[in-house]
Design an enzyme around this catalytic site. Structure first.
Site, PDB file in Angstrom:
ATOM      1  N   GLN A 106      -5.846 -37.063  11.705  1.00 42.18           N
ATOM      2  CA  GLN A 106      -5.963 -37.034  10.252  1.00 42.18           C
ATOM      3  C   GLN A 106      -7.225 -37.735   9.767  1.00 42.18           C
ATOM      4  O   GLN A 106      -7.438 -37.891   8.568  1.00 42.18           O
ATOM      5  CB  GLN A 106      -4.732 -37.679   9.614  1.00 42.18           C
ATOM      6  CG  GLN A 106      -3.450 -36.902   9.874  1.00 42.18           C
ATOM      7  CD  GLN A 106      -2.223 -37.568   9.262  1.00 42.18           C
ATOM      8  OE1 GLN A 106      -2.281 -38.666   8.719  1.00 42.18           O
ATOM      9  NE2 GLN A 106      -1.085 -36.892   9.343  1.00 42.18           N
ATOM     10  N   HIS A 171      -2.508 -41.385   9.438  1.00 44.51           N
ATOM     11  CA  HIS A 171      -2.166 -42.227   8.286  1.00 44.51           C
ATOM     12  C   HIS A 171      -3.299 -43.191   7.929  1.00 44.51           C
ATOM     13  O   HIS A 171      -3.147 -44.410   7.945  1.00 44.51           O
ATOM     14  CB  HIS A 171      -0.863 -42.999   8.544  1.00 44.51           C
ATOM     15  CG  HIS A 171       0.358 -42.148   8.478  1.00 44.51           C
ATOM     16  ND1 HIS A 171       1.624 -42.671   8.328  1.00 44.51           N
ATOM     17  CD2 HIS A 171       0.529 -40.800   8.561  1.00 44.51           C
ATOM     18  CE1 HIS A 171       2.514 -41.681   8.322  1.00 44.51           C
ATOM     19  NE2 HIS A 171       1.861 -40.540   8.465  1.00 44.51           N
ATOM     20  N   GLU A 260       6.618 -40.959  -2.851  1.00 47.96           N
ATOM     21  CA  GLU A 260       6.770 -41.873  -3.977  1.00 47.96           C
ATOM     22  C   GLU A 260       5.601 -41.818  -4.947  1.00 47.96           C
ATOM     23  O   GLU A 260       4.432 -41.750  -4.541  1.00 47.96           O
ATOM     24  CB  GLU A 260       6.887 -43.315  -3.473  1.00 47.96           C
ATOM     25  CG  GLU A 260       8.131 -43.591  -2.658  1.00 47.96           C
ATOM     26  CD  GLU A 260       8.234 -45.037  -2.206  1.00 47.96           C
ATOM     27  OE1 GLU A 260       9.257 -45.387  -1.586  1.00 47.96           O
ATOM     28  OE2 GLU A 260       7.283 -45.823  -2.475  1.00 47.96           O
ATOM     29  N   TYR A 270       6.364 -52.815  -1.890  1.00 43.01           N
ATOM     30  CA  TYR A 270       6.983 -51.522  -2.160  1.00 43.01           C
ATOM     31  C   TYR A 270       7.933 -51.063  -1.049  1.00 43.01           C
ATOM     32  O   TYR A 270       8.436 -49.944  -1.089  1.00 43.01           O
ATOM     33  CB  TYR A 270       5.894 -50.489  -2.476  1.00 43.01           C
ATOM     34  CG  TYR A 270       5.271 -50.808  -3.810  1.00 43.01           C
ATOM     35  CD1 TYR A 270       5.735 -50.236  -4.983  1.00 43.01           C
ATOM     36  CD2 TYR A 270       4.282 -51.789  -3.912  1.00 43.01           C
ATOM     37  CE1 TYR A 270       5.212 -50.584  -6.218  1.00 43.01           C
ATOM     38  CE2 TYR A 270       3.760 -52.150  -5.144  1.00 43.01           C
ATOM     39  CZ  TYR A 270       4.232 -51.553  -6.293  1.00 43.01           C
ATOM     40  OH  TYR A 270       3.729 -51.922  -7.521  1.00 43.01           O
ATOM     41  N   TYR A 281      11.618 -38.811  10.958  1.00 42.49           N
ATOM     42  CA  TYR A 281      11.560 -37.399  11.317  1.00 42.49           C
ATOM     43  C   TYR A 281      12.670 -37.015  12.292  1.00 42.49           C
ATOM     44  O   TYR A 281      13.101 -35.871  12.342  1.00 42.49           O
ATOM     45  CB  TYR A 281      10.192 -37.055  11.906  1.00 42.49           C
ATOM     46  CG  TYR A 281       9.071 -37.174  10.902  1.00 42.49           C
ATOM     47  CD1 TYR A 281       9.121 -36.489   9.687  1.00 42.49           C
ATOM     48  CD2 TYR A 281       7.957 -37.972  11.148  1.00 42.49           C
ATOM     49  CE1 TYR A 281       8.107 -36.603   8.755  1.00 42.49           C
ATOM     50  CE2 TYR A 281       6.930 -38.079  10.226  1.00 42.49           C
ATOM     51  CZ  TYR A 281       7.011 -37.400   9.041  1.00 42.49           C
ATOM     52  OH  TYR A 281       5.991 -37.515   8.113  1.00 42.49           O
TER      53      TYR A 281
END
Length: 387
Positions: A106, A171, A260, A270, A281
């Site tokens: 990513q 991520h 979110e 959070y 998953y």
């Protein structure tokens, strides 16, 4: 520019797409209930708006971030490592001067933002996956000066590098938002069971919103005497300042369920990976198996199943007067553009466009109030106007 067609029963063939009701599948975590009725699955909005879709550019390779240039045209990042100017339907060549970028998993070139004084300074900010020693990488943010001919970056320097580096190219986050003389930068927590725990560690910049000076370095008065502004995040890929309040809001990916929309508060936690409105998953519970617990800040909205959010904006413009202040969010899965109406700091309704048709990575507002989206499926920059 050319108009394109998206399927919708009420559209005029070849020109526009209409709003869609919020059809959602079964929850991944039905045992986890919301704290208030509209914290998830808010009532469908019925704007009746149809969107005319124009292709401003195609042939982009995994477009990720977009900024509107004040003199016309757009800066677009490609995750594969190129920064380009798009103007009058033409995609310019790669701008030279970028640092070494890890293009893996990513990772790649991510967000781009203009300095508030860009018209005078030509300063831009961008985020990227920075290759580090030992086959590791980190989310990084840099500042640079865009040359007058828009062909190269000058005076390029990092102003933030995530610490510690990670061997996992996943991520990364990451958005960069100039605000009130500082920069907010969002990061991810690199996904693994070991790395995700660092989202709760205020001494590390995994799964955080950080606040730094424009030249780099922590802002005096940050809550933990370092760069960290808020923590307990998973993978924050959307961020914008709400014009009516000056508050920073973010969008982050959950696991299976639990995407979110968050109102970011100084020093707030959070919850990830201790609490979540989704599940792993594998179907196993996340952390404590609870959606919330004392000491953690609630999301203002969440999705189960997910929308896989990208970037978002609060709408300001003259083309969609009834949408002033609404959230316009990118969705990668099931795809499309998601509109949220806010009443105070809570969502009161949701509307979707192009669901199941295009993967949208980023959203921006053009100079005249048109909506710009990056089509991650076919590598296009699309312009949306009301019919």
């Amino acid at each position: 520019m050319r108009q394109v067609f998206f399927s919708c029963a009420l559209i005029l063939a070849g020109t526009s797409a209409c709003a869609q009701g919020v059809a959602q599948g079964p929850k991944n975590a039905p045992e986890l209930s919301s704290l208030w009725p509209t914290q998830t699955r808010a009532p469908p909005l019925g704007s009746g708006v149809s969107l005319v879709v124009e292709v401003l550019a195609d042939g982009l390779e995994t477009p990720w971030g977009i900024e509107v240039l004040p003199e016309g045209g757009y800066l677009v990042t490609e995750r594969t490592g190129a920064l380009r100017v798009v103007r009058e339907g033409t995609v310019g060549p790669p701008i030279t001067g970028l640092p070494d970028i890890l293009v893996d998993g990513q990772g790649g070139l991510l967000d781009v933002a203009l300095a508030p004084d860009f018209a005078q300074s030509r300063v831009i900010y961008f985020t990227y996956a920075k290759p580090m020693e030992g086959d590791t990488s980190a989310t990084a943010a840099a500042r640079a000066v865009l040359s007058d001919d828009e062909m190269q970056l000058l005076d390029v320097r990092d102003i933030f590098v995530q610490d510690p580096p990670s061997p996992n190219a996943i991520h990364f986050g990451s958005r960069v938002v100039p605000h009130d003389g500082y920069l907010f930068i969002t990061t991810g927590e690199h996904f693994t069971q070991t790395n995700r725990q660092f989202a709760q560690d205020t001494g590390k910049t995994y799964g955080k919103v950080v606040r730094v000076l424009p030249q780099g370095g922590a802002v005096p008065g940050n809550p933990f005497d370092n760069e960290v502004w808020s923590y307990g995040h998973r993978n924050v890929q959307g961020a914008d300042v709400r014009p009516s309040t000056g508050e920073l809001w973010t969008l982050e990916h959950g696991p299976r369920g639990g995407d979110e929309l968050n109102l970011i508060e100084r020093g707030a936690n959070y919850g990830w990976p201790v609490v979540s409105y989704g599940v792993n998953y594998s179907g196993a519970p996340v952390g404590s198996g609870m959606a919330r617990a004392q000491g953690f800040t609630e999301p203002r909205y969440y999705w189960d199943p997910v929308i896989a959010p990208g970037g978002f904006v609060f709408y300001e413009g003259q083309m969609f007067l009834d949408w002033q202040g609404d959230v316009l969010a990118a969705s990668l899965n099931p795809g499309g553009l998601v509109r949220l109406r806010l009443e105070g700091d809570r969502v009161s309704g949701e509307e979707r466009f192009f669901a199941d048709e295009i993967r949208v990575r980023d959203v921006e507002i053009d100079r005249d109030g048109a909506i710009l989206i990056l089509d991650n499926t076919d590598g296009r920059l699309l312009r949306l106007t009301p019919q």
